[in-house]
Design a protein around this motif. Sequence first.
Motif, mmCIF file in Angstrom:
data_model
loop_
_atom_site.group_PDB
_atom_site.id
_atom_site.type_symbol
_atom_site.label_atom_id
_atom_site.label_comp_id
_atom_site.label_asym_id
_atom_site.label_seq_id
_atom_site.Cartn_x
_atom_site.Cartn_y
_atom_site.Cartn_z
ATOM 1 N N LEU A 17 0.847 -1.186 0.000
ATOM 2 C CA LEU A 17 0.000 0.000 0.000
ATOM 3 C C LEU A 17 0.886 1.239 0.000
ATOM 4 N N LEU A 18 0.641 2.154 -0.953
ATOM 5 C CA LEU A 18 1.426 3.386 -1.088
ATOM 6 C C LEU A 18 0.521 4.586 -0.821
ATOM 7 N N ASP A 19 1.065 5.590 -0.136
ATOM 8 C CA ASP A 19 0.271 6.779 0.193
ATOM 9 C C ASP A 19 0.191 7.756 -0.972
ATOM 10 N N VAL A 20 -1.022 8.268 -1.229
ATOM 11 C CA VAL A 20 -1.242 9.388 -2.157
ATOM 12 C C VAL A 20 -2.193 10.328 -1.428
ATOM 13 N N GLY A 21 -1.653 11.261 -0.641
ATOM 14 C CA GLY A 21 -2.506 12.050 0.239
ATOM 15 C C GLY A 21 -3.235 11.106 1.163
ATOM 16 N N GLU A 22 -4.552 11.231 1.245
ATOM 17 C CA GLU A 22 -5.315 10.290 2.084
ATOM 18 C C GLU A 22 -5.840 9.098 1.273
ATOM 19 N N ASN A 23 -5.450 9.021 0.004
ATOM 20 C CA ASN A 23 -5.800 7.873 -0.841
ATOM 21 C C ASN A 23 -4.583 6.970 -0.962
ATOM 22 N N HIS A 24 -4.766 5.848 -1.646
ATOM 23 C CA HIS A 24 -3.654 4.897 -1.772
ATOM 24 C C HIS A 24 -3.637 4.230 -3.135
ATOM 25 N N ILE A 25 -2.438 3.804 -3.505
ATOM 26 C CA ILE A 25 -2.251 2.838 -4.589
ATOM 27 C C ILE A 25 -1.877 1.520 -3.922
ATOM 28 N N GLU A 26 -2.537 0.435 -4.340
ATOM 29 C CA GLU A 26 -2.211 -0.890 -3.822
ATOM 30 C C GLU A 26 -1.643 -1.736 -4.972
ATOM 31 N N LEU A 27 -0.362 -2.035 -4.886
ATOM 32 C CA LEU A 27 0.237 -2.936 -5.873
ATOM 33 C C LEU A 27 -0.005 -4.360 -5.406
ATOM 34 N N VAL A 28 -0.567 -5.191 -6.284
ATOM 35 C CA VAL A 28 -0.796 -6.594 -5.918
ATOM 36 C C VAL A 28 -0.101 -7.509 -6.919
ATOM 37 N N ALA A 29 0.750 -8.381 -6.399
ATOM 38 C CA ALA A 29 1.456 -9.364 -7.234
ATOM 39 C C ALA A 29 0.987 -10.746 -6.822
ATOM 40 N N PRO A 30 0.747 -11.636 -7.795
ATOM 41 C CA PRO A 30 0.200 -12.959 -7.468
ATOM 42 C C PRO A 30 1.249 -13.853 -6.803
ATOM 43 N N LEU A 31 0.780 -14.695 -5.880
ATOM 44 C CA LEU A 31 1.673 -15.676 -5.265
ATOM 45 C C LEU A 31 1.867 -16.883 -6.174
ATOM 46 N N GLY A 32 1.041 -16.989 -7.227
ATOM 47 C CA GLY A 32 1.189 -18.089 -8.184
ATOM 48 C C GLY A 32 0.272 -17.857 -9.365
ATOM 49 N N PRO A 33 0.460 -18.615 -10.465
ATOM 50 C CA PRO A 33 -0.332 -18.393 -11.673
ATOM 51 C C PRO A 33 -1.807 -18.779 -11.522
ATOM 52 N N ASP A 34 -2.136 -19.634 -10.560
ATOM 53 C CA ASP A 34 -3.531 -20.089 -10.422
ATOM 54 C C ASP A 34 -4.346 -19.254 -9.453
ATOM 55 N N THR A 35 -3.791 -18.132 -9.013
ATOM 56 C CA THR A 35 -4.527 -17.217 -8.143
ATOM 57 C C THR A 35 -5.380 -16.289 -9.018
ATOM 58 N N PRO A 36 -6.382 -15.620 -8.433
ATOM 59 C CA PRO A 36 -7.192 -14.684 -9.236
ATOM 60 C C PRO A 36 -6.344 -13.610 -9.931
ATOM 61 N N VAL A 37 -5.366 -13.044 -9.224
ATOM 62 C CA VAL A 37 -4.532 -12.007 -9.854
ATOM 63 C C VAL A 37 -3.598 -12.624 -10.903
ATOM 64 N N GLY A 38 -3.131 -13.849 -10.655
ATOM 65 C CA GLY A 38 -2.315 -14.541 -11.655
ATOM 66 C C GLY A 38 -3.080 -14.742 -12.953
ATOM 67 N N LYS A 39 -4.352 -15.133 -12.816
ATOM 68 C CA LYS A 39 -5.181 -15.341 -14.013
ATOM 69 C C LYS A 39 -5.507 -14.019 -14.705
ATOM 70 N N PHE A 40 -5.739 -12.981 -13.905
ATOM 71 C CA PHE A 40 -5.984 -11.644 -14.460
ATOM 72 C C PHE A 40 -4.795 -11.214 -15.319
ATOM 73 N N LEU A 41 -3.582 -11.408 -14.796
ATOM 74 C CA LEU A 41 -2.373 -11.001 -15.529
ATOM 75 C C LEU A 41 -2.225 -11.783 -16.823
ATOM 76 N N GLU A 42 -2.543 -13.064 -16.781
ATOM 77 C CA GLU A 42 -2.437 -13.883 -17.988
ATOM 78 C C GLU A 42 -3.424 -13.404 -19.056
ATOM 79 N N ARG A 43 -4.616 -12.989 -18.592
ATOM 80 C CA ARG A 43 -5.690 -12.595 -19.498
ATOM 81 C C ARG A 43 -5.503 -11.167 -20.006
ATOM 82 N N ARG A 44 -5.128 -10.250 -19.111
ATOM 83 C CA ARG A 44 -5.146 -8.824 -19.441
ATOM 84 C C ARG A 44 -3.787 -8.139 -19.409
#
Lengths: 139, 139
Positions: free
Chosen positions: B45-72
Amino acid sequence: VFNRIDHIGIAVEEIEGSLALYRDAFKMQVAHREIVEEQGVEAVLLDVGENHIELVAPLGPDTPVGKFLERRGEGVHHVGYGVANITAALEAIGATGVRLIDERPRHGSMGASIAFLHPADLGGVLTELVQARDPESPI
Amino acid sequence: VFNRIDHIGIAVEEIEGSLALYRDAFKMQVAHREIVEEQGVEAVLLDVGENHIELVAPLGPDTPVGKFLERRGEGVHHVGYGVANITAALEAIGATGVRLIDERPRHGSMGASIAFLHPADLGGVLTELVQARDPESPI
């Protein structure tokens, strides 16, 4: 460099249905609505506290947002960050190697100065800087 | 319903390079870093004033974010809005017909309560509600 997330730009096929959704489901209020011929979009700005959602619908299929929709479908199109001094911010960011789509700020809606950064250098995120209009100055 | 854009979740292949980019180019500060096994991600989680950017990296290819990266590929993965009362917000939003991925709030990082809404009902935008931890209550 950034003082807030100014807005999230969401590409939509047409404004009315999406606007109804964000208004009905999320009770967001319209802050501004404008046709921006230069960018080939109709844009509606919705309030979320001091942040905004910007719905952008293409004026035609050959516009940047029209092509985005054909390629990706509806979804987040860009992220806009608020800056106090856009010229200084562009210089500082450009010096780190991120490519600037706009070397110099240009006019955005509501008297703001805006500039886009290249998504290829930012993990696929089209990124916009927004310096709000000085409330002391004429529009 | 929403008091702010709490964060924008950005899917990245791996944390270190993206974190360096956001830190170097945009001078964002790290607010929090955590491995969330339940969601299959490492999140920063990174600060942008009182908002944030959240960088999310998958723990493996079969996770939801892993599949998102493969698709998009890399890019914006979800939008998180701040709410004062997540239970009331879920009820109000669900009543408008938007499908809830989480019928009831679950535990997020830093003691927050979170719930996701279905992107198919929201123009392709995976949407999260975030009620921050009550600072009076124990974690």
